[in-house]
Motif scaffolding. Structure first.
Motif, mmCIF file in Angstrom:
data_model
loop_
_atom_site.group_PDB
_atom_site.id
_atom_site.type_symbol
_atom_site.label_atom_id
_atom_site.label_comp_id
_atom_site.label_asym_id
_atom_site.label_seq_id
_atom_site.Cartn_x
_atom_site.Cartn_y
_atom_site.Cartn_z
ATOM 1 N N PHE A 56 -8.139 -18.461 4.062
ATOM 2 C CA PHE A 56 -7.566 -17.139 3.823
ATOM 3 C C PHE A 56 -6.590 -17.205 2.666
ATOM 4 N N ASP A 57 -6.569 -16.165 1.857
ATOM 5 C CA ASP A 57 -5.553 -15.988 0.834
ATOM 6 C C ASP A 57 -4.589 -14.924 1.336
ATOM 7 N N LEU A 58 -3.322 -15.077 0.999
ATOM 8 C CA LEU A 58 -2.289 -14.142 1.437
ATOM 9 C C LEU A 58 -1.719 -13.404 0.236
ATOM 10 N N GLY A 59 -1.398 -12.128 0.432
ATOM 11 C CA GLY A 59 -0.861 -11.387 -0.689
ATOM 12 C C GLY A 59 -0.303 -10.032 -0.316
ATOM 13 N N VAL A 60 -0.028 -9.279 -1.356
ATOM 14 C CA VAL A 60 0.492 -7.924 -1.223
ATOM 15 C C VAL A 60 -0.399 -6.999 -2.049
ATOM 16 N N GLN A 61 -0.581 -5.783 -1.546
ATOM 17 C CA GLN A 61 -1.465 -4.812 -2.187
ATOM 18 C C GLN A 61 -0.727 -3.484 -2.333
ATOM 19 N N TRP A 62 -0.808 -2.903 -3.526
ATOM 20 C CA TRP A 62 -0.348 -1.540 -3.748
ATOM 21 C C TRP A 62 -1.604 -0.705 -3.924
ATOM 22 N N ARG A 63 -1.793 0.308 -3.089
ATOM 23 C CA ARG A 63 -2.993 1.150 -3.117
ATOM 24 C C ARG A 63 -2.601 2.587 -3.415
ATOM 25 N N LYS A 64 -3.246 3.146 -4.432
ATOM 26 C CA LYS A 64 -3.078 4.557 -4.806
ATOM 27 C C LYS A 64 -4.355 5.281 -4.408
ATOM 28 N N LEU A 80 3.075 -1.885 5.072
ATOM 29 C CA LEU A 80 4.520 -2.084 5.001
ATOM 30 C C LEU A 80 5.254 -0.795 4.683
ATOM 31 N N TYR A 81 4.628 0.046 3.853
ATOM 32 C CA TYR A 81 5.238 1.315 3.449
ATOM 33 C C TYR A 81 4.125 2.280 3.074
ATOM 34 N N GLN A 82 4.220 3.520 3.542
ATOM 35 C CA GLN A 82 3.187 4.501 3.248
ATOM 36 C C GLN A 82 3.803 5.827 2.833
ATOM 37 N N GLN A 83 3.201 6.426 1.829
ATOM 38 C CA GLN A 83 3.487 7.788 1.415
ATOM 39 C C GLN A 83 2.184 8.563 1.518
ATOM 40 N N LYS A 84 2.196 9.812 1.116
ATOM 41 C CA LYS A 84 1.010 10.661 1.233
ATOM 42 C C LYS A 84 -0.196 10.064 0.516
ATOM 43 N N ASP A 85 -0.020 9.635 -0.746
ATOM 44 C CA ASP A 85 -1.168 9.188 -1.532
ATOM 45 C C ASP A 85 -1.063 7.744 -2.025
ATOM 46 N N TRP A 86 -0.128 6.943 -1.492
ATOM 47 C CA TRP A 86 -0.069 5.531 -1.849
ATOM 48 C C TRP A 86 0.553 4.730 -0.705
ATOM 49 N N GLN A 87 0.323 3.414 -0.769
ATOM 50 C CA GLN A 87 0.832 2.533 0.281
ATOM 51 C C GLN A 87 1.025 1.124 -0.258
ATOM 52 N N ILE A 88 1.871 0.366 0.410
ATOM 53 C CA ILE A 88 2.061 -1.056 0.125
ATOM 54 C C ILE A 88 1.683 -1.810 1.391
ATOM 55 N N ASN A 89 0.811 -2.818 1.231
ATOM 56 C CA ASN A 89 0.283 -3.561 2.377
ATOM 57 C C ASN A 89 0.490 -5.058 2.216
ATOM 58 N N ALA A 90 0.809 -5.736 3.310
ATOM 59 C CA ALA A 90 0.697 -7.191 3.380
ATOM 60 C C ALA A 90 -0.742 -7.451 3.806
ATOM 61 N N ILE A 91 -1.416 -8.392 3.141
ATOM 62 C CA ILE A 91 -2.845 -8.526 3.368
ATOM 63 C C ILE A 91 -3.266 -9.992 3.361
ATOM 64 N N ALA A 92 -4.248 -10.296 4.192
ATOM 65 C CA ALA A 92 -4.902 -11.606 4.204
ATOM 66 C C ALA A 92 -6.389 -11.359 3.985
ATOM 67 N N ASN A 102 -9.916 5.160 -4.488
ATOM 68 C CA ASN A 102 -8.596 4.562 -4.566
ATOM 69 C C ASN A 102 -8.552 3.486 -5.640
ATOM 70 N N PHE A 103 -7.336 3.129 -6.036
ATOM 71 C CA PHE A 103 -7.069 2.103 -7.040
ATOM 72 C C PHE A 103 -6.107 1.107 -6.423
ATOM 73 N N ASP A 104 -6.410 -0.202 -6.547
ATOM 74 C CA ASP A 104 -5.588 -1.246 -5.953
ATOM 75 C C ASP A 104 -5.023 -2.173 -7.026
ATOM 76 N N VAL A 105 -3.773 -2.569 -6.837
ATOM 77 C CA VAL A 105 -3.149 -3.655 -7.583
ATOM 78 C C VAL A 105 -2.771 -4.686 -6.534
ATOM 79 N N GLU A 106 -3.291 -5.916 -6.686
ATOM 80 C CA GLU A 106 -3.091 -6.943 -5.659
ATOM 81 C C GLU A 106 -2.587 -8.233 -6.297
#
Length: 174
Positions: free
Chosen positions: A60-68, A28-40, A75-79
């Protein structure tokens, strides 16, 4: 008499969309070292065989992920996720990637907060047993490996351990 699941393990990394075996989504959004993803992510519901046809839990489970991304190999994920019944849970995880010749290794550690609804559905089988249990935090450590055999053909393996929270561990059916 028998319930089985067939999951084609496909991997694809595009500019917008990605597939990683049992999960997929969109950036959904990406920077150099992090991103936000819609994920199943596919959920495998491991229950006693006598209840499999009644519950039919693979979904399937649906969610959002913030990845550093700390580097190309860490990498480190908050989901934040929910199943289709609205039972939420969240993950904090750190993963690494190592490659040696034809071998790839992907260790991961995860702490998962599970709501009372999630715990009751998946650990006490509330719809069958009537037992409702509280929320909890479980810990998981695993390592996945891939061996590159030829072209786009890999052998996959995974080994892991999970420490359940007290509510899930003490559920009657567990």
């Amino acid at each position: 008499d028998n319930v089985t699941s067939f999951v084609p393990m496909m991997f694809y990394q595009g500019e917008t969309f990605f597939l990683r075996g049992t999960e997929g989504g969109a950036h959904l959004y990406q920077q150099k070292d992090w991103q936000i993803n819609a994920i199943a992510r596919m959920r495998f519901f491991d229950i006693p065989a006598e209840f499999q046809n009644q519950v039919q839990g693979d979904t399937f489970d649906l969610g959002v992920q913030w990845r550093k991304n700390f580097s190309d190999s860490n990498n480190f994920d908050v989901e934040l996720f929910s199943d289709f019944e609205g039972n939420p849970y969240g993950n904090l995880s750190s993963s690494w990637y190592f490659q040696h010749n034809s071998w790839e290794f992907m260790p991961r550690i995860t702490a998962r907060y599970k709501s009372a609804g999630f715990n009751s559905r998946y650990f006490s089988l509330e719809e069958l047993t009537g037992q409702r249990i509280g929320a909890g935090v479980e810990l998981n450590a695993n390592i996945e490996t891939r061996y590159h055999v030829d072209s786009n053909f890999y052998l996959l393996a995974s080994l892991g351990a999970t420490a359940l929270d007290d509510n899930a561990y003490n559920a009657d059916i567990v």
